[in-house]
Design a protein around this motif. Sequence first.
Motif, PDB file in Angstrom:
ATOM      1  N   LEU A  27      10.392  19.353  46.604  1.00 21.11           N
ATOM      2  CA  LEU A  27       9.021  19.130  46.170  1.00 21.11           C
ATOM      3  C   LEU A  27       8.992  17.935  45.242  1.00 21.11           C
ATOM      4  N   GLN A  28       7.938  17.150  45.327  1.00 21.10           N
ATOM      5  CA  GLN A  28       7.807  15.995  44.453  1.00 21.10           C
ATOM      6  C   GLN A  28       6.898  16.299  43.264  1.00 21.10           C
ATOM      7  N   THR A  29       6.347  17.486  43.250  1.00 18.33           N
ATOM      8  CA  THR A  29       5.530  17.939  42.127  1.00 18.33           C
ATOM      9  C   THR A  29       6.107  19.266  41.646  1.00 18.33           C
ATOM     10  N   PRO A  30       5.904  19.619  40.400  1.00 15.48           N
ATOM     11  CA  PRO A  30       6.413  20.904  39.905  1.00 15.48           C
ATOM     12  C   PRO A  30       5.814  22.070  40.694  1.00 15.48           C
ATOM     13  N   LYS A  31       6.627  23.082  40.935  1.00 16.51           N
ATOM     14  CA  LYS A  31       6.215  24.206  41.787  1.00 16.51           C
ATOM     15  C   LYS A  31       4.931  24.902  41.331  1.00 16.51           C
ATOM     16  N   PRO A  32       4.582  24.952  40.014  1.00 10.10           N
ATOM     17  CA  PRO A  32       3.303  25.592  39.668  1.00 10.10           C
ATOM     18  C   PRO A  32       2.084  24.881  40.281  1.00 10.10           C
ATOM     19  N   PHE A  33       2.241  23.597  40.604  1.00  8.85           N
ATOM     20  CA  PHE A  33       1.146  22.844  41.227  1.00  8.85           C
ATOM     21  C   PHE A  33       1.188  22.950  42.738  1.00  8.85           C
ATOM     22  N   TYR A  34       2.206  23.598  43.265  1.00  4.87           N
ATOM     23  CA  TYR A  34       2.363  23.777  44.704  1.00  4.87           C
ATOM     24  C   TYR A  34       2.573  25.262  44.982  1.00  4.87           C
ATOM     25  N   GLN A  35       1.585  26.047  44.599  1.00  9.86           N
ATOM     26  CA  GLN A  35       1.663  27.476  44.881  1.00  9.86           C
ATOM     27  C   GLN A  35       0.274  27.988  45.216  1.00  9.86           C
ATOM     28  N   PHE A  36       0.243  29.046  46.005  1.00 10.51           N
ATOM     29  CA  PHE A  36      -1.011  29.702  46.337  1.00 10.51           C
ATOM     30  C   PHE A  36      -1.499  30.455  45.111  1.00 10.51           C
ATOM     31  N   SER A  37      -2.797  30.405  44.850  1.00  9.84           N
ATOM     32  CA  SER A  37      -3.337  31.030  43.641  1.00  9.84           C
ATOM     33  C   SER A  37      -3.139  32.543  43.634  1.00  9.84           C
ATOM     34  N   ASP A  38      -3.036  33.144  44.806  1.00 15.30           N
ATOM     35  CA  ASP A  38      -2.881  34.596  44.896  1.00 15.30           C
ATOM     36  C   ASP A  38      -1.450  35.015  45.250  1.00 15.30           C
ATOM     37  N   PHE A  39      -0.502  34.089  45.121  1.00 17.24           N
ATOM     38  CA  PHE A  39       0.876  34.388  45.516  1.00 17.24           C
ATOM     39  C   PHE A  39       1.838  33.489  44.744  1.00 17.24           C
ATOM     40  N   PRO A  40       2.206  33.894  43.528  1.00 17.66           N
ATOM     41  CA  PRO A  40       3.098  33.053  42.725  1.00 17.66           C
ATOM     42  C   PRO A  40       4.496  32.963  43.331  1.00 17.66           C
ATOM     43  N   TRP A  41       5.223  31.922  42.934  1.00 18.97           N
ATOM     44  CA  TRP A  41       6.615  31.786  43.349  1.00 18.97           C
ATOM     45  C   TRP A  41       7.395  32.983  42.829  1.00 18.97           C
ATOM     46  N   PRO A  42       8.356  33.485  43.573  1.00 14.88           N
ATOM     47  CA  PRO A  42       9.166  34.602  43.074  1.00 14.88           C
ATOM     48  C   PRO A  42      10.025  34.154  41.886  1.00 14.88           C
ATOM     49  N   ASP A  43      10.358  35.083  41.019  1.00 16.74           N
ATOM     50  CA  ASP A  43      11.185  34.790  39.841  1.00 16.74           C
ATOM     51  C   ASP A  43      12.557  34.242  40.222  1.00 16.74           C
ATOM     52  N   SER A  44      13.004  34.550  41.426  1.00 19.39           N
ATOM     53  CA  SER A  44      14.319  34.082  41.864  1.00 19.39           C
ATOM     54  C   SER A  44      14.353  32.566  42.085  1.00 19.39           C
ATOM     55  N   VAL A  45      13.184  31.932  42.227  1.00 26.40           N
ATOM     56  CA  VAL A  45      13.130  30.481  42.397  1.00 26.40           C
ATOM     57  C   VAL A  45      13.017  29.868  41.007  1.00 26.40           C
ATOM     58  N   THR A  46      14.136  29.363  40.523  1.00 26.82           N
ATOM     59  CA  THR A  46      14.190  28.849  39.151  1.00 26.82           C
ATOM     60  C   THR A  46      14.048  27.335  39.067  1.00 26.82           C
ATOM     61  N   GLU A  47      14.293  26.626  40.162  1.00 22.53           N
ATOM     62  CA  GLU A  47      14.145  25.170  40.154  1.00 22.53           C
ATOM     63  C   GLU A  47      12.685  24.786  40.016  1.00 22.53           C
ATOM     64  N   MET A  48      12.402  23.762  39.240  1.00 21.71           N
ATOM     65  CA  MET A  48      11.025  23.299  39.093  1.00 21.71           C
ATOM     66  C   MET A  48      10.542  22.604  40.368  1.00 21.71           C
ATOM     67  N   CYS A  49      11.458  21.969  41.090  1.00 23.28           N
ATOM     68  CA  CYS A  49      11.135  21.296  42.352  1.00 23.28           C
ATOM     69  C   CYS A  49      12.073  21.837  43.440  1.00 23.28           C
ATOM     70  N   PRO A  50      11.694  22.953  44.056  1.00 21.01           N
ATOM     71  CA  PRO A  50      12.564  23.597  45.053  1.00 21.01           C
ATOM     72  C   PRO A  50      12.828  22.715  46.269  1.00 21.01           C
ATOM     73  N   ASP A  51      13.909  23.049  46.981  1.00 20.97           N
ATOM     74  CA  ASP A  51      14.281  22.298  48.176  1.00 20.97           C
ATOM     75  C   ASP A  51      13.497  22.773  49.402  1.00 20.97           C
ATOM     76  N   GLN A  52      13.718  22.071  50.504  1.00 20.96           N
ATOM     77  CA  GLN A  52      12.990  22.322  51.750  1.00 20.96           C
ATOM     78  C   GLN A  52      13.102  23.763  52.216  1.00 20.96           C
ATOM     79  N   LYS A  53      14.305  24.305  52.187  1.00 18.74           N
ATOM     80  CA  LYS A  53      14.512  25.682  52.662  1.00 18.74           C
ATOM     81  C   LYS A  53      13.715  26.675  51.812  1.00 18.74           C
ATOM     82  N   THR A  54      13.731  26.495  50.507  1.00 17.65           N
ATOM     83  CA  THR A  54      13.030  27.406  49.601  1.00 17.65           C
ATOM     84  C   THR A  54      11.522  27.303  49.772  1.00 17.65           C
ATOM     85  N   VAL A  55      11.017  26.076  49.929  1.00 13.83           N
ATOM     86  CA  VAL A  55       9.573  25.882  50.136  1.00 13.83           C
ATOM     87  C   VAL A  55       9.150  26.526  51.451  1.00 13.83           C
ATOM     88  N   LEU A  56       9.928  26.306  52.486  1.00 13.68           N
ATOM     89  CA  LEU A  56       9.615  26.890  53.791  1.00 13.68           C
ATOM     90  C   LEU A  56       9.621  28.415  53.719  1.00 13.68           C
TER      91      LEU A  56
END
Length: 127
Positions: A27-56
Amino acid sequence: MANFNDKKKERVACGGVWTKTIESTKLQTPKPFYQFSDFPWPDSVTEMCPDQKTVLEYIESYASHFDLVRHIKFNSKVLSLSYEDDSSSSINGTGEWNLCKGKWNVTVQDTPTLSTQASRTLNNQIL
């Protein structure tokens, strides 16, 4: 996250450009700006800019969680998209767009060579 190793379940085939992106892409933006409003990133995703596999996996998890896959029409090209609003304003009191009172009109063309395009349901209408 969904368990993608379970051979009894078919892997969700959505994710748009993330399905075609090389694995080293992040991700080229921090993950809080790339998340669905009704579905936060899981706590297991600790990187601020996750990789392709994690985003998918996040996108696929969202689609599975809300049972959206059955509404997706794959191998289609969106020819037109418009929104009809019944109310006097599409912006609510907090300045956010309110896209749940009207309806989306989507025109698609079946295209077997395209990978993934999605339809969406709003107000009990399959788009």
